[in-house]
Design a protein around this motif. Structure first.
Motif, PDB file in Angstrom:
ATOM      1  N   ALA A  18       5.559   6.356   6.985  1.00  0.00           N
ATOM      2  CA  ALA A  18       4.239   5.823   6.632  1.00  0.00           C
ATOM      3  C   ALA A  18       3.152   6.511   7.449  1.00  0.00           C
ATOM      4  CB  ALA A  18       4.202   4.311   6.856  1.00  0.00           C
ATOM      5  N   GLN A  19       3.425   6.718   8.742  1.00  0.00           N
ATOM      6  CA  GLN A  19       2.457   7.394   9.596  1.00  0.00           C
ATOM      7  C   GLN A  19       2.275   8.851   9.163  1.00  0.00           C
ATOM      8  OE1 GLN A  19       0.825   5.394  11.979  1.00  0.00           O
ATOM      9  NE2 GLN A  19      -0.589   7.099  11.885  1.00  0.00           N
ATOM     10  N   SER A  20       3.354   9.473   8.719  1.00  0.00           N
ATOM     11  CA  SER A  20       3.265  10.843   8.202  1.00  0.00           C
ATOM     12  C   SER A  20       2.361  10.888   6.984  1.00  0.00           C
ATOM     13  CB  SER A  20       4.648  11.366   7.819  1.00  0.00           C
ATOM     14  OG  SER A  20       5.488  11.456   8.931  1.00  0.00           O
ATOM     15  N   SER A  21       2.542   9.931   6.091  1.00  0.00           N
ATOM     16  CA  SER A  21       1.703   9.870   4.896  1.00  0.00           C
ATOM     17  C   SER A  21       0.233   9.745   5.285  1.00  0.00           C
ATOM     18  CB  SER A  21       2.129   8.696   4.010  1.00  0.00           C
ATOM     19  OG  SER A  21       1.317   8.620   2.862  1.00  0.00           O
ATOM     20  N   GLN A  22      -0.050   8.887   6.251  1.00  0.00           N
ATOM     21  CA  GLN A  22      -1.428   8.710   6.707  1.00  0.00           C
ATOM     22  C   GLN A  22      -1.979   9.984   7.355  1.00  0.00           C
ATOM     23  OE1 GLN A  22      -2.525   5.989   5.058  1.00  0.00           O
ATOM     24  NE2 GLN A  22      -3.576   5.286   6.880  1.00  0.00           N
ATOM     25  N   SER A  48       1.119  13.893   1.487  1.00  0.00           N
ATOM     26  CA  SER A  48       0.933  12.478   1.778  1.00  0.00           C
ATOM     27  C   SER A  48       1.714  11.615   0.793  1.00  0.00           C
ATOM     28  CB  SER A  48      -0.561  12.123   1.725  1.00  0.00           C
ATOM     29  OG  SER A  48      -0.740  10.738   1.926  1.00  0.00           O
ATOM     30  N   GLN A  49       1.607  11.951  -0.474  1.00  0.00           N
ATOM     31  CA  GLN A  49       2.321  11.186  -1.497  1.00  0.00           C
ATOM     32  C   GLN A  49       3.837  11.313  -1.315  1.00  0.00           C
ATOM     33  OE1 GLN A  49       1.230   8.951  -3.502  1.00  0.00           O
ATOM     34  NE2 GLN A  49       3.163   8.601  -4.545  1.00  0.00           N
ATOM     35  N   PHE A  68      16.215  -6.256   6.100  1.00  0.00           N
ATOM     36  CA  PHE A  68      14.833  -6.617   5.819  1.00  0.00           C
ATOM     37  C   PHE A  68      13.955  -5.466   6.273  1.00  0.00           C
ATOM     38  CE2 PHE A  68      10.912  -9.143   7.132  1.00  0.00           C
ATOM     39  CZ  PHE A  68      10.385  -9.150   5.847  1.00  0.00           C
ATOM     40  N   ALA A  69      13.408  -4.758   5.291  1.00  0.00           N
ATOM     41  CA  ALA A  69      12.526  -3.630   5.592  1.00  0.00           C
ATOM     42  C   ALA A  69      11.144  -4.155   5.947  1.00  0.00           C
ATOM     43  CB  ALA A  69      12.441  -2.694   4.397  1.00  0.00           C
ATOM     44  N   LEU A  70      10.617  -3.661   7.046  1.00  0.00           N
ATOM     45  CA  LEU A  70       9.297  -4.087   7.508  1.00  0.00           C
ATOM     46  C   LEU A  70       8.238  -3.087   7.075  1.00  0.00           C
ATOM     47  CD1 LEU A  70      10.298  -5.075  11.149  1.00  0.00           C
ATOM     48  CD2 LEU A  70      10.180  -6.547   9.113  1.00  0.00           C
ATOM     49  N   VAL A  71       7.152  -3.608   6.541  1.00  0.00           N
ATOM     50  CA  VAL A  71       6.011  -2.767   6.197  1.00  0.00           C
ATOM     51  C   VAL A  71       5.190  -2.629   7.478  1.00  0.00           C
ATOM     52  CG1 VAL A  71       3.945  -2.542   4.781  1.00  0.00           C
ATOM     53  CG2 VAL A  71       6.047  -3.532   3.804  1.00  0.00           C
ATOM     54  N   PRO A  72       5.055  -1.403   7.977  1.00  0.00           N
ATOM     55  CA  PRO A  72       4.455  -1.230   9.302  1.00  0.00           C
ATOM     56  C   PRO A  72       2.930  -1.245   9.298  1.00  0.00           C
ATOM     57  CG  PRO A  72       5.068   0.892   8.408  1.00  0.00           C
ATOM     58  CD  PRO A  72       5.532  -0.137   7.412  1.00  0.00           C
ATOM     59  N   ALA A  73       2.386  -1.686  10.419  1.00  0.00           N
ATOM     60  CA  ALA A  73       0.964  -1.482  10.689  1.00  0.00           C
ATOM     61  C   ALA A  73       0.820  -0.018  11.100  1.00  0.00           C
ATOM     62  CB  ALA A  73       0.502  -2.395  11.813  1.00  0.00           C
ATOM     63  N   LEU A  74      -0.274   0.593  10.730  1.00  0.00           N
ATOM     64  CA  LEU A  74      -0.443   2.018  11.004  1.00  0.00           C
ATOM     65  C   LEU A  74      -1.591   2.277  11.968  1.00  0.00           C
ATOM     66  CD1 LEU A  74       0.020   3.385   7.394  1.00  0.00           C
ATOM     67  CD2 LEU A  74       1.711   3.264   9.226  1.00  0.00           C
ATOM     68  N   ALA A  75      -1.358   3.215  12.857  1.00  0.00           N
ATOM     69  CA  ALA A  75      -2.403   3.659  13.778  1.00  0.00           C
ATOM     70  C   ALA A  75      -3.336   4.619  13.039  1.00  0.00           C
ATOM     71  CB  ALA A  75      -1.774   4.371  14.971  1.00  0.00           C
ATOM     72  N   GLN A  76      -4.556   4.684  13.494  1.00  0.00           N
ATOM     73  CA  GLN A  76      -5.528   5.619  12.920  1.00  0.00           C
ATOM     74  C   GLN A  76      -5.054   7.046  13.202  1.00  0.00           C
ATOM     75  OE1 GLN A  76      -8.831   4.988  11.365  1.00  0.00           O
ATOM     76  NE2 GLN A  76      -8.281   7.056  10.817  1.00  0.00           N
ATOM     77  N   PRO A  77      -4.891   7.868  12.168  1.00  0.00           N
ATOM     78  CA  PRO A  77      -4.491   9.259  12.416  1.00  0.00           C
ATOM     79  C   PRO A  77      -5.677  10.089  12.911  1.00  0.00           C
ATOM     80  CG  PRO A  77      -4.830   8.915  10.068  1.00  0.00           C
ATOM     81  CD  PRO A  77      -5.020   7.574  10.742  1.00  0.00           C
TER      82      PRO A  77
END
Length: 175
Positions: A18-22, A48-49, A68-77
Motif C-alpha cells: 500500500a505504501q508503495s502504491s502511495q 501505483s495501480q 484477518f487482513a488489516l487495511v493499513p494507515a498510510l504515511a505521507q509519501p
C-alpha cells in the motif's frame, strides 16, 4: 490456517505494498506537473495501480486462509523530488526493500511449514525480479542521459517500452 507470525508478516507486506502504491502515486503526481514527462507520469500511475493490485491479492489471500487482513494507515509519501534521476533512484531503492521483505516472508513461510503460502509467494518473488530489473534498467538509461534534455525527451518517450522489454528478457530462455 495461517499462523499468527505469518499473518502478522503478511499484514506488514500488505502495508508495504500500500505504501508503495502511495509512493508511486506521489511520483506520478510530481512528474505530471513537470514539463514534458507524460511517459514518466503514465509509468508511475501504472506502477501505483500495480502495487495496489499486489496489496489486494495479499488481502484476499490472508482472508481466504482464515486470517484477518488489516487495511493499513498510510504515511505521507515524499511529494517533491530534486530531479528525475532522484525519482528513479528512489524507485530502485523501494523495489529492493520490497524484494527483501518478500524474501523474509518466503523464509518465514518455510520456517512455519506453510507450503501453501510459500507457493503463493513465488509469484511475488518472480514479480520482484522483474521490478528490480526494470528499475535498474531505467536508472542505467538515466545515468547515460544525464541532464541532456534531448536524452530525457527520448527516455520519456520510450519509458513504457522498457517494461515490456525487461519482462520479455526475463522470460527468455537462457542462451
Amino acid at each position: 490456517m495461517l499462523t499468527a507470525p505469518l499473518q502478522d508478516a503478511l499484514n506488514q507486506q500488505i502495508a508495504l505494498e500500500a505504501q508503495s502504491s502511495q509512493a508511486y502515486l506521489a511520483m506520478a503526481s510530481w512528474a505530471e506537473i513537470q514539463p514534458g514527462l507524460d511517459g514518466v507520469t503514465t509509468f508511475f500511475y501504472q506502477q501505483s495501480q500495480e502495487e495496489r493490485v499486489h496489496m489486494l491479492k495479499l488481502i484476499r489471500y490472508v482472508n481466504e486462509r482464515g486470517g484477518f487482513a488489516l487495511v493499513p494507515a498510510l504515511a505521507q509519501p515524499v511529494l517533491t523530488f530534486q530531479s528525475l534521476q532522484r525519482v528513479f533512484q528512489d524507485f530502485l531503492h523501494h523495489e529492493m526493500a520490497v524484494s527483501a521483505s518478500i524474501n523474509e516472508l518466503v523464509g518465514l513461510a518455510l520456517h512455519e511449514r506453510d507450503f501453501a503460502t510459500h507457493n503463493f509467494l513465488q509469484w511475488y518473488v518472480s514479480e520482484q525480479l522483474e521490478e528490480e530489473a526494470l528499475a535498474r534498467t531505467l536508472n542505467d538509461k538515466l545515468e547515460l542521459v544525464g541532464d541532456d534534455k534531448s536524452g530525457i525527451y527520448l527516455f520519456d518517450k520510450d519509458i513504457l517500452l522498457f517494461r515490456s522489454h525487461v519482462a520479455a528478457k526475463g522470460n527468455a530462455a537462457p542462451s
